[in-house]
Motif scaffolding. Structure first.
Motif, PDB file in Angstrom:
ATOM      1  N   PHE A 158      -3.785   0.146  24.004  1.00  0.00           N
ATOM      2  CA  PHE A 158      -4.802   0.197  25.061  1.00  0.00           C
ATOM      3  C   PHE A 158      -4.867   1.589  25.683  1.00  0.00           C
ATOM      4  O   PHE A 158      -5.935   2.112  25.973  1.00  0.00           O
ATOM      5  CB  PHE A 158      -4.497  -0.832  26.147  1.00  0.00           C
ATOM      6  N   LEU A 159      -3.702   2.184  25.857  1.00  0.00           N
ATOM      7  CA  LEU A 159      -3.623   3.521  26.434  1.00  0.00           C
ATOM      8  C   LEU A 159      -4.349   4.517  25.521  1.00  0.00           C
ATOM      9  O   LEU A 159      -5.146   5.341  25.969  1.00  0.00           O
ATOM     10  CB  LEU A 159      -2.141   3.893  26.564  1.00  0.00           C
ATOM     11  N   ALA A 160      -4.075   4.419  24.221  1.00  0.00           N
ATOM     12  CA  ALA A 160      -4.692   5.326  23.251  1.00  0.00           C
ATOM     13  C   ALA A 160      -6.210   5.157  23.250  1.00  0.00           C
ATOM     14  O   ALA A 160      -6.958   6.134  23.219  1.00  0.00           O
ATOM     15  CB  ALA A 160      -4.131   5.069  21.857  1.00  0.00           C
ATOM     16  N   LEU A 161      -6.665   3.903  23.319  1.00  0.00           N
ATOM     17  CA  LEU A 161      -8.116   3.694  23.286  1.00  0.00           C
ATOM     18  C   LEU A 161      -8.792   4.225  24.543  1.00  0.00           C
ATOM     19  O   LEU A 161      -9.916   4.700  24.513  1.00  0.00           O
ATOM     20  CB  LEU A 161      -8.429   2.214  23.088  1.00  0.00           C
ATOM     21  N   TRP A 162      -8.088   4.157  25.650  1.00  0.00           N
ATOM     22  CA  TRP A 162      -8.638   4.695  26.904  1.00  0.00           C
ATOM     23  C   TRP A 162      -8.798   6.216  26.779  1.00  0.00           C
ATOM     24  O   TRP A 162      -9.817   6.786  27.158  1.00  0.00           O
ATOM     25  CB  TRP A 162      -7.717   4.338  28.070  1.00  0.00           C
ATOM     26  N   ILE A 163      -7.794   6.851  26.220  1.00  0.00           N
ATOM     27  CA  ILE A 163      -7.860   8.308  26.063  1.00  0.00           C
ATOM     28  C   ILE A 163      -8.955   8.684  25.066  1.00  0.00           C
ATOM     29  O   ILE A 163      -9.735   9.607  25.282  1.00  0.00           O
ATOM     30  CB  ILE A 163      -6.483   8.856  25.613  1.00  0.00           C
ATOM     31  N   ARG A 164      -9.039   7.914  23.977  1.00  0.00           N
ATOM     32  CA  ARG A 164     -10.091   8.182  22.990  1.00  0.00           C
ATOM     33  C   ARG A 164     -11.480   8.015  23.606  1.00  0.00           C
ATOM     34  O   ARG A 164     -12.382   8.801  23.356  1.00  0.00           O
ATOM     35  CB  ARG A 164      -9.930   7.246  21.795  1.00  0.00           C
TER      36      ARG A 164
ATOM     37  N   ASP B 157      -6.276  18.447  27.483  1.00  0.00           N
ATOM     38  CA  ASP B 157      -5.974  18.356  26.050  1.00  0.00           C
ATOM     39  C   ASP B 157      -5.670  16.898  25.680  1.00  0.00           C
ATOM     40  O   ASP B 157      -4.515  16.494  25.562  1.00  0.00           O
ATOM     41  CB  ASP B 157      -4.780  19.259  25.709  1.00  0.00           C
ATOM     42  N   LEU B 158      -6.739  16.131  25.477  1.00  0.00           N
ATOM     43  CA  LEU B 158      -6.583  14.693  25.245  1.00  0.00           C
ATOM     44  C   LEU B 158      -5.959  14.404  23.887  1.00  0.00           C
ATOM     45  O   LEU B 158      -5.248  13.419  23.710  1.00  0.00           O
ATOM     46  CB  LEU B 158      -7.935  13.997  25.394  1.00  0.00           C
ATOM     47  N   ALA B 159      -6.223  15.292  22.915  1.00  0.00           N
ATOM     48  CA  ALA B 159      -5.630  15.102  21.585  1.00  0.00           C
ATOM     49  C   ALA B 159      -4.107  15.127  21.674  1.00  0.00           C
ATOM     50  O   ALA B 159      -3.414  14.354  21.002  1.00  0.00           O
ATOM     51  CB  ALA B 159      -6.132  16.186  20.629  1.00  0.00           C
ATOM     52  N   LEU B 160      -3.617  16.005  22.545  1.00  0.00           N
ATOM     53  CA  LEU B 160      -2.167  16.109  22.729  1.00  0.00           C
ATOM     54  C   LEU B 160      -1.618  14.816  23.362  1.00  0.00           C
ATOM     55  O   LEU B 160      -0.537  14.349  23.003  1.00  0.00           O
ATOM     56  CB  LEU B 160      -1.863  17.319  23.617  1.00  0.00           C
ATOM     57  N   CYS B 161      -2.393  14.246  24.277  1.00  0.00           N
ATOM     58  CA  CYS B 161      -1.996  12.963  24.876  1.00  0.00           C
ATOM     59  C   CYS B 161      -1.897  11.883  23.798  1.00  0.00           C
ATOM     60  O   CYS B 161      -0.972  11.075  23.784  1.00  0.00           O
ATOM     61  CB  CYS B 161      -3.009  12.511  25.921  1.00  0.00           C
ATOM     62  N   LEU B 162      -2.868  11.876  22.886  1.00  0.00           N
ATOM     63  CA  LEU B 162      -2.859  10.867  21.817  1.00  0.00           C
ATOM     64  C   LEU B 162      -1.639  11.017  20.919  1.00  0.00           C
ATOM     65  O   LEU B 162      -1.027  10.029  20.513  1.00  0.00           O
ATOM     66  CB  LEU B 162      -4.137  10.967  20.975  1.00  0.00           C
ATOM     67  N   THR B 163      -1.284  12.274  20.629  1.00  0.00           N
ATOM     68  CA  THR B 163      -0.084  12.509  19.814  1.00  0.00           C
ATOM     69  C   THR B 163       1.133  11.918  20.511  1.00  0.00           C
ATOM     70  O   THR B 163       1.996  11.312  19.878  1.00  0.00           O
ATOM     71  CB  THR B 163       0.136  14.030  19.622  1.00  0.00           C
ATOM     72  N   SER B 164       1.165  12.096  21.822  1.00  0.00           N
ATOM     73  CA  SER B 164       2.284  11.579  22.596  1.00  0.00           C
ATOM     74  C   SER B 164       2.354  10.048  22.499  1.00  0.00           C
ATOM     75  O   SER B 164       3.426   9.463  22.340  1.00  0.00           O
ATOM     76  CB  SER B 164       2.120  12.038  24.044  1.00  0.00           C
TER      77      SER B 164
ATOM     78  N   THR C  12       6.870   9.125  27.797  1.00  0.00           N
ATOM     79  CA  THR C  12       5.484   9.287  27.347  1.00  0.00           C
ATOM     80  C   THR C  12       4.543   9.493  28.524  1.00  0.00           C
ATOM     81  O   THR C  12       3.692  10.389  28.514  1.00  0.00           O
ATOM     82  CB  THR C  12       5.043   8.045  26.552  1.00  0.00           C
ATOM     83  N   LEU C  13       4.710   8.667  29.561  1.00  0.00           N
ATOM     84  CA  LEU C  13       3.772   8.771  30.682  1.00  0.00           C
ATOM     85  C   LEU C  13       3.996  10.045  31.497  1.00  0.00           C
ATOM     86  O   LEU C  13       3.038  10.645  31.985  1.00  0.00           O
ATOM     87  CB  LEU C  13       3.856   7.513  31.545  1.00  0.00           C
TER      88      LEU C  13
ATOM     89  N   ARG D  37       1.890  15.471  32.662  1.00  0.00           N
ATOM     90  CA  ARG D  37       1.997  16.923  32.570  1.00  0.00           C
ATOM     91  C   ARG D  37       0.774  17.494  31.828  1.00  0.00           C
ATOM     92  O   ARG D  37       0.123  18.429  32.290  1.00  0.00           O
ATOM     93  CB  ARG D  37       3.295  17.294  31.840  1.00  0.00           C
ATOM     94  N   ILE D  38       0.447  16.871  30.684  1.00  0.00           N
ATOM     95  CA  ILE D  38      -0.674  17.375  29.886  1.00  0.00           C
ATOM     96  C   ILE D  38      -1.985  17.308  30.673  1.00  0.00           C
ATOM     97  O   ILE D  38      -2.742  18.270  30.760  1.00  0.00           O
ATOM     98  CB  ILE D  38      -0.812  16.580  28.564  1.00  0.00           C
ATOM     99  N   LEU D  39      -2.238  16.137  31.275  1.00  0.00           N
ATOM    100  CA  LEU D  39      -3.514  15.965  31.973  1.00  0.00           C
ATOM    101  C   LEU D  39      -3.664  16.951  33.127  1.00  0.00           C
ATOM    102  O   LEU D  39      -4.715  17.559  33.317  1.00  0.00           O
ATOM    103  CB  LEU D  39      -3.656  14.528  32.484  1.00  0.00           C
ATOM    104  N   TYR D  40      -2.587  17.171  33.916  1.00  0.00           N
ATOM    105  CA  TYR D  40      -2.709  18.031  35.075  1.00  0.00           C
ATOM    106  C   TYR D  40      -2.674  19.505  34.721  1.00  0.00           C
ATOM    107  O   TYR D  40      -3.253  20.338  35.408  1.00  0.00           O
ATOM    108  CB  TYR D  40      -1.617  17.713  36.107  1.00  0.00           C
ATOM    109  N   THR D  41      -1.986  19.855  33.660  1.00  0.00           N
ATOM    110  CA  THR D  41      -1.843  21.294  33.409  1.00  0.00           C
ATOM    111  C   THR D  41      -2.877  21.849  32.428  1.00  0.00           C
ATOM    112  O   THR D  41      -3.083  23.044  32.376  1.00  0.00           O
ATOM    113  CB  THR D  41      -0.437  21.633  32.863  1.00  0.00           C
ATOM    114  N   THR D  42      -3.505  20.988  31.635  1.00  0.00           N
ATOM    115  CA  THR D  42      -4.426  21.558  30.648  1.00  0.00           C
ATOM    116  C   THR D  42      -5.897  21.381  31.028  1.00  0.00           C
ATOM    117  O   THR D  42      -6.791  21.884  30.355  1.00  0.00           O
ATOM    118  CB  THR D  42      -4.215  20.933  29.243  1.00  0.00           C
ATOM    119  N   ARG D  43      -6.206  20.619  32.067  1.00  0.00           N
ATOM    120  CA  ARG D  43      -7.622  20.429  32.408  1.00  0.00           C
ATOM    121  C   ARG D  43      -8.185  21.716  33.019  1.00  0.00           C
ATOM    122  O   ARG D  43      -7.456  22.472  33.673  1.00  0.00           O
ATOM    123  CB  ARG D  43      -7.809  19.244  33.352  1.00  0.00           C
TER     124      ARG D  43
END
Ligand SMILES: [Zn+2]
Length: 386
Positions: free
Chosen positions: A301-307, A341-348, A369-370, A375-381
């Motif tokens: 569900f998390l992955a689909l939300w990010i996608r 960098d949402l792709a990086l979130c998906l890898t995670s 993971t969370l 970190r990714i969401l706040y630092t790469t946007r």
């Protein structure tokens, strides 16, 4: 009733009038993709005395196929799986009995109830409780019956459901049956685990790979057979990856509750200074029940939300997202984090699923993971230019 898979059905149905039916076929694919449904459909067609050609409505020429008439004597018998020339072999539970003939009453009842169910809906899971093995006695019985002539003087079809459940003795006996093919007999093996079938068996079968069902077919199925509202069916189908059994498990497991839980984890991780407390609480709630599959669904569900966020960001619309009932929340989320960098979130998240399958502690996996996603969401946007 069989849904989708027009190309495969077309290919299979062409074998019959041309007399090119192989003696043995191996259908490889997840149960939820409809391997058994396709095998039963083929059996129905093979014994039908008056098959008819249909052109699929949206077809290219390849999608024209023949189907059973549905009204002849054979069709009436196959519709309840009571045709004398259509046999289904399935693993038996452990017990003193040796073959279908001397099964205890309760097992016999379970078997006939299951046969009635799949006659109605071949996408239901099929298999007896506690059944582990297809036994040599079942193969011997099969051999004996194949040596007699067919009851209705036509083709005979034997379906060996989950053929990988044949034990070694049964496999060896079965191999001999394959080596001496009978006229007008076709044996269809189905399996989700082709590597567990003896190579000497699979090499004697024509293999057919059954792919996942199309999302639209899964949606139609849920609407028509489970009275699922179209909106919900579309969401579930998107999450089910072409697997009807998985789709149904989402319906029964209360998909919405699990999705809310997954999003709560994400929300907790994105809180302000004190996010660690909120996240630890959310994780504790999600891992109270020890259920690996459930944790994997949460990650899905998390992955689909990010996608979906990626889709909203790149297309500017919410038309094609999986979470079609959550468009407002998605737009909000995308406005905040769409440029990260949402792709990086998906890898995670993918790494997390792998770790869960390798039995790493769920709490630990969710926490790392969370925190990583935070970190990714706040630092790469990219914050909007002034
Ligand atoms: Zn018919």
């Amino acid at each position: 009733m069989v849904i989708g898979h027009l190309t495969i059905r077309s290919r299979l149905s062409k074998m019959i009038p041309d007399g090119r039916i192989p003696h043995a076929m191996l259908f490889v694919g997840a149960d939820g993709y409809g391997t058994l449904a396709l095998a039963l459909d083929f059996a129905r067609l093979a014994v039908c005395s008056n098959p008819r050609t249909v052109a699929a409505a949206d077809s290219g020429a390849h999608a024209a196929f023949t189907e059973a008439c549905g009204v002849c004597r054979s069709c009436v018998q196959t519709s309840t799986l009571q045709h004398p020339d259509v046999t289904i072999l399935t693993a038996l539970p452990t017990g003193k009995f040796d073959s279908e003939q001397d099964l205890p009453d309760d097992v016999l009842e379970e078997l006939s109830a299951q046969l009635r169910t799949i006659a109605q809906d071949p996408y239901e899971p099929f298999g007896l409780r506690n059944a582990m093995q297809i036994r040599i006695s079942q193969i011997r019985n099969l051999k004996r019956s194949l040596s007699l002539s067919s009851v209705q003087a036509g083709k005979r079809i034997v379906i060996v459901h989950h053929a990988d459940e044949m034990n070694t003795e049964a496999s060896n006996a079965f191999l001999k049956t394959l080596e001496e093919p009978h006229l007008d007999v076709t044996i269809i093996l189905t399996t989700q685990n082709p590597v567990r079938i003896l190579p000497t068996i699979s090499s004697r079968c024509q293999e057919l790979f059954v792919p996942p069902l199309a999302e639209a077919d899964v949606t139609d199925y849920l609407v028509n057979h489970h009275d699922c509202p179209i909106e919900e069916a579309r969401v579930v189908a998107r999450f089910a990856d072409g697997d009807i059994i998985r789709a149904r498990s989402f319906l029964t497991e209360d998909m919405n509750a699990e999705r809310t839980e997954a999003l709560n984890l994400l929300r907790a991780a994105l809180k302000g200074q004190k996010y660690r407390v909120a996240l630890a609480d959310a994780i504790q709630l999600s891992t109270e029940v020890k259920d690996q599959k459930r944790i994997l669904r949460l990650l899905q569900f998390l992955a689909l939300w990010i996608r979906d966020t990626q889709l909203v960001e790149s297309s500017g619309t919410v038309d094609i997202v999986a979470n079609i009932d959550q468009t407002e929340a998605l737009q909000k989320f995308s406005a905040s984090f769409g440029t990260a960098d949402l792709a990086l979130c998906l890898t995670s998240v993918e790494r997390a699923s792998r770790d869960i399958r390798r039995n790493v502690s769920p709490s630990l996996v969710l926490l790392t993971t969370l925190v990583d996603i935070r970190r990714i969401l706040y630092t790469t946007r990219q914050t909007a230019a002034v």
